[in-house]
Scaffold this motif. Structure first.
Motif, PDB file in Angstrom:
ATOM      1  N   UNK A  69       1.544  -5.375  -9.652  1.00  0.00           N
ATOM      2  CA  UNK A  69       0.466  -5.806  -8.759  1.00  0.00           C
ATOM      3  C   UNK A  69      -0.903  -5.715  -9.429  1.00  0.00           C
TER       4      UNK A  69
ATOM      5  N   UNK B 111      -2.589  -3.644   0.399  1.00  0.00           N
ATOM      6  CA  UNK B 111      -1.725  -3.297  -0.734  1.00  0.00           C
ATOM      7  C   UNK B 111      -0.266  -3.269  -0.293  1.00  0.00           C
TER       8      UNK B 111
ATOM      9  N   UNK C 155       1.119  -5.005   2.014  1.00  0.00           N
ATOM     10  CA  UNK C 155       1.559  -6.398   2.151  1.00  0.00           C
ATOM     11  C   UNK C 155       1.953  -6.983   0.793  1.00  0.00           C
ATOM     12  N   UNK C 156       1.094  -6.755  -0.193  1.00  0.00           N
ATOM     13  CA  UNK C 156       1.352  -7.351  -1.510  1.00  0.00           C
ATOM     14  C   UNK C 156       2.527  -6.678  -2.216  1.00  0.00           C
TER      15      UNK C 156
ATOM     16  N   UNK D  54       4.963  -5.428  -0.699  1.00  0.00           N
ATOM     17  CA  UNK D  54       6.134  -5.911   0.033  1.00  0.00           C
ATOM     18  C   UNK D  54       6.619  -7.257  -0.489  1.00  0.00           C
TER      19      UNK D  54
END
Lengths: 395, 395
Positions: free
Chosen positions: B110, B253, B255-256, B258
């Motif tokens: 990420x 964070x 969400x990303x 995930x």
């Protein structure tokens, strides 16, 4: 701080995909969306017996860390079974993974630098695209017909694409179209990979769910230069929740994928590997798969027959010999995502996967992937009939 | 075709690490190498009962696909427990992962582009380095004392390193040293992350195995600007083979991460998430952890006492208040890898992890990480005594 993330994830909308897959958990929606196998066909008693044996008789060995590459027993069982089925390999060639999806992630990490080109079928499995995207490849998508990927088009593309690294293919009961690559095309594909120095990633989740016609050799069994990475999974033939898949590849590639596996998540669940090993020891998985084939043949027939009865003539669909999906083609100008959002979901509580995200480049809006494995026969008839009515008379 | 792989993996030798960890499976070797918990302390009957319930009463829901972020029940249970323990969070803030190791992989994906700087403790967890390396970061390693990372040194490093993105820390019973970061340092670390716009990855596998002193607040609970990603796991407090860990982070964070989880391996094992949920419902995990603390306190005492009796005065070690490891310092000029290969393994069948791979930059050869959780008391005495004899009189 998320610029790189946004860039890496931009090609598809995994958010949208995740929302869509969650429809599969909503009992009020007849979802033909996910790739869910039929939960009524899971071998509950046998898996329960295996779990009991694993935990009671062999507790420490089932709950403790084990080899990052997978338990030696499961690797040997998979190698023996693949060898019996015509793809000779040794236990050392098998790397156990956390579902087939992890193979897509690790192969991308191993081979792809930003800007490298991945060759895909057009359309292709959207889960592969979201696994590859963090490595920032570019895509070249090759057209398909009833025999799979078009090899003339592939050859032209490879001549024009010197930085192609990887060919990703689902040769058996392709996701999303259900099409199977012919034997002649398989030989041609191996020849082109040799000539252009490419890796082939052969993704086979549906291979064993063949309910018509003869099984064709795997690409791996036709591989002459150790270029094929075979990717298998127990998700569709046993139970997806165990999250156990595997690769078969050359010793060098297996070694490197193994190091990436160690780095990514240490190892797979020892318990789940044990459960599968014990299931394979104590049961006839071929007989179990035979039952799946019979059930999915029937479900596919029910769905395709209902489509023929209900859908307008302007809609066509593929006739798969196996796997879990058929692929719909609506008239040009039809927007399958829009139809689902504004007609199918609100007025019939039915869902499919709109086709656009399956295209690596240039999304085509007038397709949908429809799954026939997860719903009961009666819900297949109910959902497809309602969909046909809305296609003929939108509200 | 593997140039990028070689470059990405070059900083540590995961091959050597894997070979070393496999010593843990060899019953003829007294291995203090891996981070294995004591298998005699696993709650077999309780986990077996949970597996039975999951498979018999709730079969389809345990064997089918589920939400990529984890089952809602387990996310809620983890959030409730963390909130009770002083780190308030909601179920939606919890993302279920395939062991803590997967958090290292996904956070790197990420945030890290090639050349970005990761700040680590010096030494640091080598598993984090092999997870980060495929993203090709550079490292800046910050010295430690008995209160953890040196904050003056960190501040100077951050002033000198404008492209630092991420601080990776194991604040509780640090791996490999066993040291815990003081409360004052925790506040300072949050302040520096805010000032220099950094993400903190707080890795806590050993946090609950505290057998002396008072528990300190998590960095996440001190977080004022949503910069901390908390990484937890059931591996050391329940059983590593279930491969269930989690993150707690800001909604953006989470969400990303995930989406990256979905792309990496679809989801965790539904069965294993169910087993843990049922275990937490049906049992008092705090009482179970209390037993672990008592056992590991005793084992640590046995090991440190035996070291005091057996080792030459030139060797020193840390005195941890929890966790699984002590960290040895041999005299300058001593090569711990060489000693293990040529003395300890051949002449005493004893293994540890040589310290060099734990240094992100400039490996120091005269250290070793020694685990006291996995071997029985008698084998701890036997192995450490034999090691002391060889240290005094090498063959």
């Amino acid at each position: 701080m998320t610029t790189s993330f946004a860039r890496r994830m931009s090609r598809v909308q995994p958010s949208a995909i995740r929302e869509l897959l969650q429809l599969g958990d909503n009992p009020n929606v007849i979802s033909f969306g996910g790739g869910y196998p039929d939960a009524t066909l899971f071998p509950y008693e046998e898996l329960c017996a295996a779990a009991q044996t694993a935990l009671v008789e062999d507790g420490a060995a089932s709950l403790q860390y084990t080899s990052s590459s997978g338990t030696p027993q499961l690797r040997a069982q998979i190698a023996a079974r693949m060898t019996r089925q015509g793809t000779p390999c040794r236990a050392d060639d098998v790397l156990i993974l956390h579902g087939g999806q992890q193979g897509l992630d690790l192969v991308a990490k191993l081979f792809l630098n930003p800007g490298d080109v991945v060759i895909t079928e057009n359309p292709t499995f959207l889960g592969a695209l979201i696994a590859f995207n963090p490595c920032e490849p570019n895509y070249v998508a090759i057209g398909m017909d009833d025999d799979g990927m078009d090899m003339n088009q592939l050859e032209q593309a490879l001549i024009a694409t010197p930085n192609a690294k990887l060919i990703y293919t689902v040769p058996d009961f392709h996701n999303p179209t259900g099409v199977t690559m012919s034997l002649a095309r398989r030989h041609e594909l191996i020849g082109l990979a040799n000539r252009f120095n490419l890796i082939i990633l052969e993704d086979t989740p549906y291979r064993e769910i063949r309910f018509a016609g003869e099984s064709l050799p795997t690409l791996k069994s036709l591989d002459t230069e150790d270029r094929v990475i075979y990717l298998g999974t127990f998700s569709k033939i046993l139970a997806p929740a165990l999250r156990i898949g595997w690769t078969v590849a050359s010793p060098a590639i297996t070694h490197q994928l193994g190091l990436l596996k160690l780095a990514a998540d240490t190892q797979c669940s020892t318990l789940n590997m044990k459960i599968i090993s014990l299931f394979l020891e104590q049961n006839d998985i071929e007989a179990h798969i035979g039952q799946l084939r019979d059930a999915y043949r029937r479900k596919c027939d029910v769905m395709l027959r209902t489509m023929a009865e209900s859908f307008p003539d302007t809609v066509t669909w593929t006739k798969p010999n196996g796997g879990l999906f058929t692929w719909l083609t609506f008239p040009v100008g039809f927007d399958a995502a829009d139809f689902m959002r504004n007609q199918l979901l609100p007025h019939a509580s039915v869902a499919y996967v709109p086709g656009a995200p399956f295209f690596a480049v240039n999304p085509v809006p007038n397709h949908a992937r429809v799954n026939y494995s997860s719903q009961s026969d009666s819900r297949i008839v109910q959902g497809i009939t309602a969909m046909g009515a809305l296609l003929k008379n939108p509200r």
